[in-house]
Structure formats: structure tokens, C-alpha cells
Design an enzyme around this catalytic site. Structure first.
Site, PDB file in Angstrom:
ATOM      1  N   ASP A   1     -24.885  17.264  14.301  1.00  0.00           N
ATOM      2  CA  ASP A   1     -25.945  18.105  13.762  1.00  0.00           C
ATOM      3  C   ASP A   1     -26.595  18.931  14.863  1.00  0.00           C
ATOM      4  O   ASP A   1     -26.735  18.472  15.998  1.00  0.00           O
ATOM      5  CB  ASP A   1     -27.001  17.211  13.095  1.00  0.00           C
TER       6      ASP A   1
ATOM      7  N   ARG B   1     -29.268  25.386  15.177  1.00  0.00           N
ATOM      8  CA  ARG B   1     -30.468  25.469  16.009  1.00  0.00           C
ATOM      9  C   ARG B   1     -30.120  25.782  17.462  1.00  0.00           C
ATOM     10  O   ARG B   1     -30.851  26.500  18.151  1.00  0.00           O
ATOM     11  CB  ARG B   1     -31.249  24.156  15.907  1.00  0.00           C
ATOM     12  N   TRP B   2     -28.996  25.242  17.919  1.00  0.00           N
ATOM     13  CA  TRP B   2     -28.548  25.520  19.285  1.00  0.00           C
ATOM     14  C   TRP B   2     -28.277  27.015  19.453  1.00  0.00           C
ATOM     15  O   TRP B   2     -28.668  27.616  20.466  1.00  0.00           O
ATOM     16  CB  TRP B   2     -27.284  24.713  19.551  1.00  0.00           C
TER      17      TRP B   2
ATOM     18  N   ARG C   1     -25.400  31.647  13.868  1.00  0.00           N
ATOM     19  CA  ARG C   1     -25.086  30.236  13.674  1.00  0.00           C
ATOM     20  C   ARG C   1     -23.618  29.933  13.961  1.00  0.00           C
ATOM     21  O   ARG C   1     -23.285  28.854  14.466  1.00  0.00           O
ATOM     22  CB  ARG C   1     -25.442  29.808  12.249  1.00  0.00           C
TER      23      ARG C   1
ATOM     24  N   ASN D   1     -22.544  20.959   2.033  1.00  0.00           N
ATOM     25  CA  ASN D   1     -22.465  22.156   2.871  1.00  0.00           C
ATOM     26  C   ASN D   1     -21.985  23.390   2.113  1.00  0.00           C
ATOM     27  O   ASN D   1     -22.096  24.519   2.626  1.00  0.00           O
ATOM     28  CB  ASN D   1     -21.549  21.916   4.078  1.00  0.00           C
TER      29      ASN D   1
ATOM     30  N   ARG E   1     -26.515  10.119  15.201  1.00  0.00           N
ATOM     31  CA  ARG E   1     -26.856  11.448  14.697  1.00  0.00           C
ATOM     32  C   ARG E   1     -27.513  12.238  15.819  1.00  0.00           C
ATOM     33  O   ARG E   1     -28.403  11.729  16.509  1.00  0.00           O
ATOM     34  CB  ARG E   1     -27.796  11.378  13.490  1.00  0.00           C
TER      35      ARG E   1
END
Length: 256
Positions: free
Chosen positions: A36, A40-41, A49, A84, A204
């Protein structure tokens, strides 16, 4: 790498159920990872994304290699969940493209390293060419015994349990199975994961603290560990840290 893995595999006995009374200092046979934080990275770097997902594939390569070196029998990674599909179509296609690329570029290397690939999840809705690649990967590596890499793709734990109970009901209705004998072990034997041990440790990344419908049956007695690290930054140091944390856990399975 191969020698160390072979030594570890030779010492391990295949076991589907958890071991009771396990002492501290033990090593996990099976680690499952919820990968996960790719989006955000990428966002933190001002990138789309898809850029994060691409970086996540390299993190997967690094982690698979480290898992082999560290003697794991099974590594399961959550690559694409049934939920997803709610993501934007372009992001879904990017994820599909990365899986295609991973199998095509890494299959030969994983095969040489003795890694067996298994795919866990629904086939419905997955593009035909990806299904072909998955089948090829499973067939080509079927006889490998050093480590098993399970790719959970288009996977959902609740749907998996539902399918298993449907098959149990069909067999009971046909007189092939006595309903009075149905127990947890029965359900476990109707799950695709019956061929490898349940996870000892679920990891996680990205700081989120939920299972997200991942191996919810198999993880009943798994240890759970959350890293704040976003998935693209995960690798050998974090996996080694996870082993150190696991070694300090006392797994009692409801005992004392």
C-alpha cells in the site's frame, strides 16, 4: 541464494494449520504483504499515481529477492483486489500493464531461482492476455521448490470463502459430504490456498491498519505488523526488521 534457500526448505515440513505453543525466536514460513502507498508516494513527488505503481514493481522485485535470501517458504503479495475495480480506468490499465511487464521480464529469472508462482483470485474480468501470462507463469514454475510467490490478483477474501462454501454445499447436497462433519478444516481444504501454509505474519505498508479483505480466513492467527513506509520504499531492511519483530512475538493461539 539458492543454497541457503535449499537448506531452509529441506528443514521445513509442509503444514497447513498453525502450530500451537510456538516459542519466541521462531522464523515465519509465510509472510503476506498488503502493498500500500504507491499513489501517495507518487503524489508526494508531484507525479501521477501510475509512477508510484511502477516504483512499486521494483520494490516487489527487491522484496522477492530478499525473501528468498532470508529463507521464506512462501511470500504472498496483494497486487490487485476485487475492490480495486472502483479506481479510474486509466489507473486500472496501468496496473494491468505493470503485471504484464513483471511476468514477462521476471519470469525467467524467478524460474532459475527456483521460485514457484501461484496466482490467487477471480479470473472473471481479467484481460485474456493476462490470464495467459498467469497460466504460463504457473505452468513454467510448477516444479520449483525453493520458494512460492503467491500473487493475489483480482482477489477478495470474502468472495473466496463464499466460493468454498458453495462447493461444500454442492457436495453435501449430492451426498458426497456429511454436513455434520463440516468444520474449519473442511473450509480450509476447499480454499485455493490449501496447497501452502497459512501466513505467520501479515505486513501492511503506508501506516494503514486494516486487512482490506486480504486472506481473512487464512490470517486468523497471523501476527500483524504495520510499517509507515510507503510500498515503493519497502525492501530488504524492512523485511529484516519484520523478522526481528516476529521473533519477539509469543504466539499462543488462544493458550497461555
Amino acid at each position: 541464494m539458492a543454497g541457503a534457500l535449499a537448506d531452509w526448505a529441506a528443514k521445513a515440513a509442509h503444514q497447513l494449520s498453525p502450530r500451537g505453543g510456538e516459542s519466541e525466536g521462531a522464523r515465519p514460513r509465510h509472510i503476506a504483504i498488503i502493498m500500500d502507498g504507491n499513489g501517495r508516494w507518487a503524489t508526494a513527488r508531484g507525479m501521477p499515481r501510475a509512477f508510484g505503481h511502477s516504483a512499486g514493481v521494483q520494490a516487489l522485485r527487491n522484496t522477492v529477492e530478499a525473501a528468498g535470501d532470508l529463507g521464506l517458504e512462501v511470500l504472498t503479495v496483494y497486487a490487485f483486489s476485487t475492490e480495486n475495480w472502483r479506481r479510474p480506468p486509466d489507473e486500472i490499465e496501468a496496473l494491468f500493464g505493470l503485471l504484464r511487464g513483471f511476468i514477462r521480464s521476471d519470469l525467467a529469472r524467478l524460474d532459475r531461482a527456483g521460485v514457484r508462482i501461484r496466482v490467487l483470485g477471480e479470473r472473471e474480468g481479467v484481460p485474456a492476455d493476462i490470464l495467459t501470462l498467469m497460466d504460463q507463469a504457473e505452468k513454467q514454475t510448477a516444479d520449483n521448490t525453493i520458494m512460492t510467490l503467491v500473487i493475489a490478483f483480482n482477489y477478495g477474501g470474502q468472495a473466496e470463502i463464499a466460493r468454498a462454501t458453495q462447493e461444500i454445499a454442492r457436495q453435501a447436497a449430492a451426498g458426497l459430504l456429511d454436513p455434520a462433519t463440516i468444520g474449519p478444516e473442511t473450509i480450509a481444504q476447499f480454499l485455493p490456498s490449501r496447497d501452502w501454509p497459512n501466513p505467520d505474519l501479515v505486513i501492511r505498508t503506508s501506516g494503514e491498519q486494516r486487512l482490506s479483505n486480504f486472506l481473512i480466513w487464512q490470517s486468523a492467527y497471523a501476527e500483524f505488523l504495520v510499517f509507515d513506509t510507503l510500498w515503493p520504499d519497502f525492501g530488504r531492511p524492512q523485511l529484516e526488521e519484520a523478522l526481528q519483530v516476529f521473533a519477539k512475538r509469543n504466539r499462543r493461539y488462544g493458550g497461555v
